[in-house]
Design a protein around this motif. Structure first.
Motif, PDB file in Angstrom:
ATOM      1  N   LEU A   8      66.259 -44.584  -7.758  1.00  0.00           N
ATOM      2  CA  LEU A   8      65.069 -43.860  -8.175  1.00  0.00           C
ATOM      3  C   LEU A   8      63.965 -44.836  -8.566  1.00  0.00           C
ATOM      4  CD1 LEU A   8      66.711 -41.135 -10.453  1.00  0.00           C
ATOM      5  CD2 LEU A   8      65.914 -40.877  -8.101  1.00  0.00           C
ATOM      6  N   PRO A   9      62.738 -44.592  -8.138  1.00  0.00           N
ATOM      7  CA  PRO A   9      61.646 -45.484  -8.528  1.00  0.00           C
ATOM      8  C   PRO A   9      61.309 -45.308 -10.012  1.00  0.00           C
ATOM      9  CG  PRO A   9      60.805 -43.641  -7.256  1.00  0.00           C
ATOM     10  CD  PRO A   9      62.299 -43.519  -7.249  1.00  0.00           C
ATOM     11  N   LEU A  10      60.968 -46.422 -10.667  1.00  0.00           N
ATOM     12  CA  LEU A  10      60.563 -46.392 -12.061  1.00  0.00           C
ATOM     13  C   LEU A  10      59.173 -46.991 -12.169  1.00  0.00           C
ATOM     14  CD1 LEU A  10      61.119 -45.957 -15.089  1.00  0.00           C
ATOM     15  CD2 LEU A  10      62.036 -48.286 -15.135  1.00  0.00           C
ATOM     16  N   GLY A  11      58.302 -46.293 -12.807  1.00  0.00           N
ATOM     17  CA  GLY A  11      56.944 -46.765 -13.019  1.00  0.00           C
ATOM     18  C   GLY A  11      56.183 -45.693 -13.749  1.00  0.00           C
ATOM     19  N   GLY A  12      55.086 -46.077 -14.359  1.00  0.00           N
ATOM     20  CA  GLY A  12      54.358 -45.132 -15.186  1.00  0.00           C
ATOM     21  C   GLY A  12      52.985 -44.815 -14.657  1.00  0.00           C
ATOM     22  N   GLN A  13      52.243 -44.136 -15.485  1.00  0.00           N
ATOM     23  CA  GLN A  13      50.854 -43.824 -15.222  1.00  0.00           C
ATOM     24  C   GLN A  13      50.029 -44.462 -16.333  1.00  0.00           C
ATOM     25  OE1 GLN A  13      49.995 -39.704 -14.506  1.00  0.00           O
ATOM     26  NE2 GLN A  13      51.761 -39.421 -13.199  1.00  0.00           N
ATOM     27  N   LYS A  14      48.749 -44.465 -16.139  1.00  0.00           N
ATOM     28  CA  LYS A  14      47.816 -45.027 -17.124  1.00  0.00           C
ATOM     29  C   LYS A  14      48.206 -46.483 -17.410  1.00  0.00           C
ATOM     30  CE  LYS A  14      48.592 -41.231 -19.722  1.00  0.00           C
ATOM     31  NZ  LYS A  14      48.500 -40.348 -20.861  1.00  0.00           N
ATOM     32  N   ALA A  15      48.210 -46.916 -18.671  1.00  0.00           N
ATOM     33  CA  ALA A  15      48.487 -48.313 -19.011  1.00  0.00           C
ATOM     34  C   ALA A  15      49.963 -48.684 -18.867  1.00  0.00           C
ATOM     35  CB  ALA A  15      48.021 -48.611 -20.431  1.00  0.00           C
ATOM     36  N   SER A  16      50.815 -47.733 -18.527  1.00  0.00           N
ATOM     37  CA  SER A  16      52.238 -48.024 -18.322  1.00  0.00           C
ATOM     38  C   SER A  16      52.564 -48.277 -16.860  1.00  0.00           C
ATOM     39  CB  SER A  16      53.108 -46.861 -18.819  1.00  0.00           C
ATOM     40  OG  SER A  16      53.077 -46.768 -20.206  1.00  0.00           O
ATOM     41  N   GLY A  17      51.566 -48.360 -16.007  1.00  0.00           N
ATOM     42  CA  GLY A  17      51.918 -48.455 -14.605  1.00  0.00           C
ATOM     43  C   GLY A  17      51.213 -49.527 -13.808  1.00  0.00           C
ATOM     44  N   PHE A  18      52.012 -50.285 -13.106  1.00  0.00           N
ATOM     45  CA  PHE A  18      51.526 -51.231 -12.112  1.00  0.00           C
ATOM     46  C   PHE A  18      52.393 -51.050 -10.876  1.00  0.00           C
ATOM     47  CE2 PHE A  18      50.332 -53.305 -16.116  1.00  0.00           C
ATOM     48  CZ  PHE A  18      48.974 -53.441 -15.906  1.00  0.00           C
ATOM     49  N   GLY A  19      52.437 -49.856 -10.338  1.00  0.00           N
ATOM     50  CA  GLY A  19      53.284 -49.585  -9.186  1.00  0.00           C
ATOM     51  C   GLY A  19      54.640 -49.057  -9.615  1.00  0.00           C
ATOM     52  N   ARG A  20      55.574 -49.134  -8.694  1.00  0.00           N
ATOM     53  CA  ARG A  20      56.920 -48.616  -8.936  1.00  0.00           C
ATOM     54  C   ARG A  20      57.947 -49.705  -8.681  1.00  0.00           C
ATOM     55  NH1 ARG A  20      54.353 -45.417 -11.034  1.00  0.00           N
ATOM     56  NH2 ARG A  20      54.242 -43.184 -10.790  1.00  0.00           N
TER      57      ARG A  20
END
Length: 174
Positions: free
Chosen positions: A135-147
């Motif tokens: 499963l891909p892990l990654g966030g949105q907003k300031a929690s994300g730099f892709g998956r």
């Protein structure tokens, strides 16, 4: 449940934080919240270098640093709300958006709420700690730099290679 240095006590439920600096950061967030009116619901606000005892705080408000900052420690902040819309507003009132969990007896309602929370993944009636390599892990907003994870990650970190073995006496026609 208590935290302890695993080198000193391997029966402790929690180990240490990454460093005493991290422990000091968690202590500062908890102390700030308590000094501004948050109450300890469970656990204790006890800190010793990199060892932070788990604590559950209620009454965390917008004027407290813990409201906006991730503690990266054994700290749970309880927020009260009257409606699903208020819960969604509270969940989205952050610059972060890695993972969320929505708990409810009504799975369809929980899914509807989860769809409105801006996060990289959402768990219905389950903990946010759910790391599966497919499963891909990654966030949105300031929690994300892709998956990270999933087939894209497997492909990125895998190099195809062919290995053959000829068994003694086995004949390959030429």
């Amino acid at each position: 449940m208590r935290a302890e240095d695993p080198a000193l006590d391997d029966t402790a439920a929690l180990g240490s934080l990454i460093s005493p600096v991290a422990g000091g950061r968690v202590e500062k967030l908890v102390t700030d919240a308590i000094s501004k009116g948050a109450n300890i619901r469970a656990g204790t606000a006890s800190f010793n270098g990199a060892i932070a005892q788990p604590v559950v705080l209620e009454g965390v408000r917008e004027d407290m640093d813990l409201y906006y900052q991730e503690s990266f420690g054994p700290v749970v902040a309880i927020f009260e709300f009257a409606t699903n819309e208020e819960a969604i507003r509270l969940a989205n009132d952050t610059e972060y958006g890695l993972v969320c969990s929505v708990f409810s007896k009504d799975v369809a309602e929980a899914l509807a709420v989860g769809r409105k929370i801006r996060s990289g993944s959402c768990h219905i009636n389950g903990a946010t700690v759910y790391d599966e390599p497919h499963l891909p892990l990654g966030g949105q907003k300031a929690s994300g730099f892709g998956r990270f994870g999933g087939m894209a990650c497997v492909n990125e970190f895998t190099e195809d290679r062919v290995v053959t073995i000829k068994a003694p006496g086995q004949h390959y026609p030429i």
